[in-house]
Design a protein around this motif. Structure first.
Motif, PDB file in Angstrom:
ATOM      1  N   THR A   1       0.824  -1.204   0.000  1.00  0.00           N
ATOM      2  CA  THR A   1       0.000   0.000   0.000  1.00  0.00           C
ATOM      3  C   THR A   1       0.861   1.257   0.000  1.00  0.00           C
ATOM      4  O   THR A   1       1.869   1.350   0.692  1.00  0.00           O
ATOM      5  CB  THR A   1      -0.924   0.013   1.234  1.00  0.00           C
TER       6      THR A   1
ATOM      7  N   THR B   1      -7.620   1.706  -1.748  1.00  0.00           N
ATOM      8  CA  THR B   1      -8.042   0.984  -0.546  1.00  0.00           C
ATOM      9  C   THR B   1      -8.855   1.831   0.409  1.00  0.00           C
ATOM     10  O   THR B   1      -9.576   1.296   1.257  1.00  0.00           O
ATOM     11  CB  THR B   1      -6.813   0.433   0.197  1.00  0.00           C
TER      12      THR B   1
ATOM     13  N   ASN C   1      -3.069   0.222  -3.783  1.00  0.00           N
ATOM     14  CA  ASN C   1      -2.112  -0.893  -3.755  1.00  0.00           C
ATOM     15  C   ASN C   1      -1.845  -1.505  -5.128  1.00  0.00           C
ATOM     16  O   ASN C   1      -1.279  -2.590  -5.235  1.00  0.00           O
ATOM     17  CB  ASN C   1      -2.582  -1.981  -2.786  1.00  0.00           C
TER      18      ASN C   1
ATOM     19  N   CYS D   1      -5.230   5.998  -0.154  1.00  0.00           N
ATOM     20  CA  CYS D   1      -4.231   4.939  -0.295  1.00  0.00           C
ATOM     21  C   CYS D   1      -4.651   3.980  -1.410  1.00  0.00           C
ATOM     22  O   CYS D   1      -5.838   3.853  -1.734  1.00  0.00           O
ATOM     23  CB  CYS D   1      -4.069   4.172   1.017  1.00  0.00           C
TER      24      CYS D   1
END
Length: 210
Positions: free
Chosen positions: A98, A134, A129, A127
């Motif tokens: 992440t 996320t 990934n 965030c």
């Protein structure tokens, strides 16, 4: 067109005008020019008329100005994110891959003489990934550097979410009243920033200065 929420301000503005404005008083030609600025039918003659009364020109956002956009972007440390309920603190993210970003987008709007009359700002932290965004952990918006006569009323849109394709968005739109001494509040405008965030960390935004 003036909105009802503005009407109660007209008397206040008449008594809070700068000293020089009191010498000008109310001019029906200026009032008509402000109406045309509000509905988008203004002409060069309207621009010149308003510029001829500095106390008005300094209080009115220039309809010719599309806004000056600036960004401040920070790539935050891997594997951490700021939780919504504790801004400024951090905790471990679940996935080691992440990454997070912190983006502030600002739009400066100018008056009839080229000076900044207000700044519309949004700040978003999220965030990602590589497979999806996320989470979105900060979704702020505010008006700054505004002169008297520019009034924030409310957020017309304040929305954010992740999407099934792994992207996300943050949409922040304000209701601003434009008011002038002796003329009251002559229109309302809706500056916004619509930010789209991608699962790979990229982003793009649409915006409107008002």
């Amino acid at each position: 067109m003036a909105i009802p929420a503005c009407l109660s301000l007209a008397a206040t503005l008449a008594f809070s005008a700068p000293a020089h404005a009191a010498e000008q008083g109310y001019d029906p030609a200026i009032a008509a020019a402000l109406d045309r600025v509000a509905d988008g039918s203004w002409t060069d003659a309207d621009i010149q008329l308003i510029q001829g009364v500095p106390e008005v020109g300094q209080a009115v956002p220039d309809p010719r100005d599309e806004g000056t956009v600036s960004e401040v972007k920070i790539d935050t440390s891997p594997n951490i994110y700021p939780p919504e309920n504790a801004p400024g603190t951090y905790q471990q993210a679940a996935a080691a891959t992440t990454r997070c970003k912190d983006l502030t987008v600002s739009i400066d709007k100018k008056d009839f003489f080229g000076s900044r009359i207000y700044r519309f700002n949004t700040r978003t932290e999220w965030c990602y990934n590589g497979s999806k965004v996320t989470g979105i952990y900060r979704k702020d918006g505010w008006i700054s550097n505004n002169t008297w006569g520019i009034y924030f009323r409310s957020w017309s849109i304040d929305s954010s979410s992740t999407r099934p394709d792994g992207s996300a968005y943050h949409d922040k739109r304000a209701n601003l009243d434009y008011c002038v001494a002796y003329y009251g509040c002559y229109t309302q405008t809706h500056p916004y920033v619509y930010l789209k965030m991608y699962k790979t960390g990229g982003y793009e935004h649409r915006r409107y200065a008002g």
